[in-house]
Design a protein around this motif. Sequence first.
Motif, mmCIF file in Angstrom:
data_model
loop_
_atom_site.group_PDB
_atom_site.id
_atom_site.type_symbol
_atom_site.label_atom_id
_atom_site.label_comp_id
_atom_site.label_asym_id
_atom_site.label_seq_id
_atom_site.Cartn_x
_atom_site.Cartn_y
_atom_site.Cartn_z
ATOM 1 N N LYS A 41 0.830 -1.205 0.000
ATOM 2 C CA LYS A 41 0.000 0.000 0.000
ATOM 3 C C LYS A 41 0.863 1.253 0.000
ATOM 4 O O LYS A 41 0.613 2.206 -0.728
ATOM 5 N N MET A 42 1.884 1.227 0.809
ATOM 6 C CA MET A 42 2.738 2.404 0.925
ATOM 7 C C MET A 42 3.380 2.733 -0.417
ATOM 8 O O MET A 42 3.430 3.888 -0.834
ATOM 9 N N TYR A 43 3.835 1.725 -1.095
ATOM 10 C CA TYR A 43 4.456 1.950 -2.397
ATOM 11 C C TYR A 43 3.439 2.525 -3.393
ATOM 12 O O TYR A 43 3.736 3.469 -4.113
ATOM 13 N N TYR A 44 2.242 1.956 -3.388
ATOM 14 C CA TYR A 44 1.237 2.471 -4.323
ATOM 15 C C TYR A 44 0.863 3.919 -4.032
ATOM 16 O O TYR A 44 0.631 4.704 -4.936
ATOM 17 N N ASP A 45 0.819 4.255 -2.750
ATOM 18 C CA ASP A 45 0.539 5.650 -2.391
ATOM 19 C C ASP A 45 1.658 6.570 -2.869
ATOM 20 O O ASP A 45 1.417 7.603 -3.481
ATOM 21 N N LEU A 46 2.872 6.179 -2.583
ATOM 22 C CA LEU A 46 4.016 7.046 -2.904
ATOM 23 C C LEU A 46 4.229 7.184 -4.396
ATOM 24 O O LEU A 46 4.618 8.237 -4.890
ATOM 25 N N LYS A 47 3.988 6.107 -5.122
ATOM 26 C CA LYS A 47 4.308 6.178 -6.537
ATOM 27 C C LYS A 47 3.342 7.058 -7.329
ATOM 28 O O LYS A 47 3.602 7.390 -8.466
ATOM 29 N N GLU A 48 2.265 7.460 -6.695
ATOM 30 C CA GLU A 48 1.401 8.465 -7.301
ATOM 31 C C GLU A 48 2.147 9.785 -7.490
ATOM 32 O O GLU A 48 1.889 10.531 -8.421
ATOM 33 N N ARG A 49 3.026 10.083 -6.566
ATOM 34 C CA ARG A 49 3.626 11.412 -6.556
ATOM 35 C C ARG A 49 5.139 11.440 -6.686
ATOM 36 O O ARG A 49 5.702 12.458 -7.066
ATOM 37 N N PHE A 50 5.797 10.335 -6.312
ATOM 38 C CA PHE A 50 7.252 10.374 -6.269
ATOM 39 C C PHE A 50 7.886 9.265 -7.089
ATOM 40 O O PHE A 50 7.281 8.220 -7.326
ATOM 41 N N TRP A 51 9.075 9.540 -7.485
ATOM 42 C CA TRP A 51 9.855 8.493 -8.154
ATOM 43 C C TRP A 51 11.312 8.627 -7.758
ATOM 44 O O TRP A 51 11.825 9.732 -7.631
#
Length: 195
Positions: A41-51
């Motif tokens: 979940k954390m990865y999916y949340d973060l990958k919306e905005r960051f790379w």
Amino acid sequence: MNRGTLWYKNRICVPNVDSIRKLILSEAHDMAYSIHPGSTKMYYDLKERFWWYGMKRAVAEYVAICDTCQRVKAEHQRPAGLLQPLKVPEWKWEEITMDFIVGLPRTQKGYNSIWVVVDRLTKVAHFIPSAKLAEPYISVIVRLHGVPKRIIFDRGSRFTSRFWERLHNSLDTKLGFGTAYHPRTDGRTKELIDT
Ligand SMILES: [Zn+2]
């Protein structure tokens, strides 16, 4: 687009600075409004905005060494008493129970039931308006928490196999998981366990 910010599509490229990356990971995992999400979940949340290169791995490592998450795991690893009918899950959203509140008046969007999904470990519940069975599961639970190891139904076997079939179809067609799911019965509840 801000000047001086590097973008990868609509994601911000996070510079290779430890403190910045740590701050982002911490914001997503254990700051005031975060609920120690699992790494999926954390990865999916973060990958919306960051790379950044290796972000997925950094997320997994961050969660793996989180003190709080480890303590939750340890607490629930203690042997359960003999009267415990089902083993206590070790991780959040590893085992969920679900039920439907059916036969409600149909809403404008066509929903006539509420799908109740509860995480057995934290007792956190989702109430999802629904019309079809497996569809909300895919869009909500998998997106938020990843695929659970076990699903426990309090319904009859006909319901279970119907749900099972739809879930299986959705997973195959939408997410392309190769995992096989096999319905099993423990006599008291119907379970789906991936093996
Ligand atoms: Zn944590």
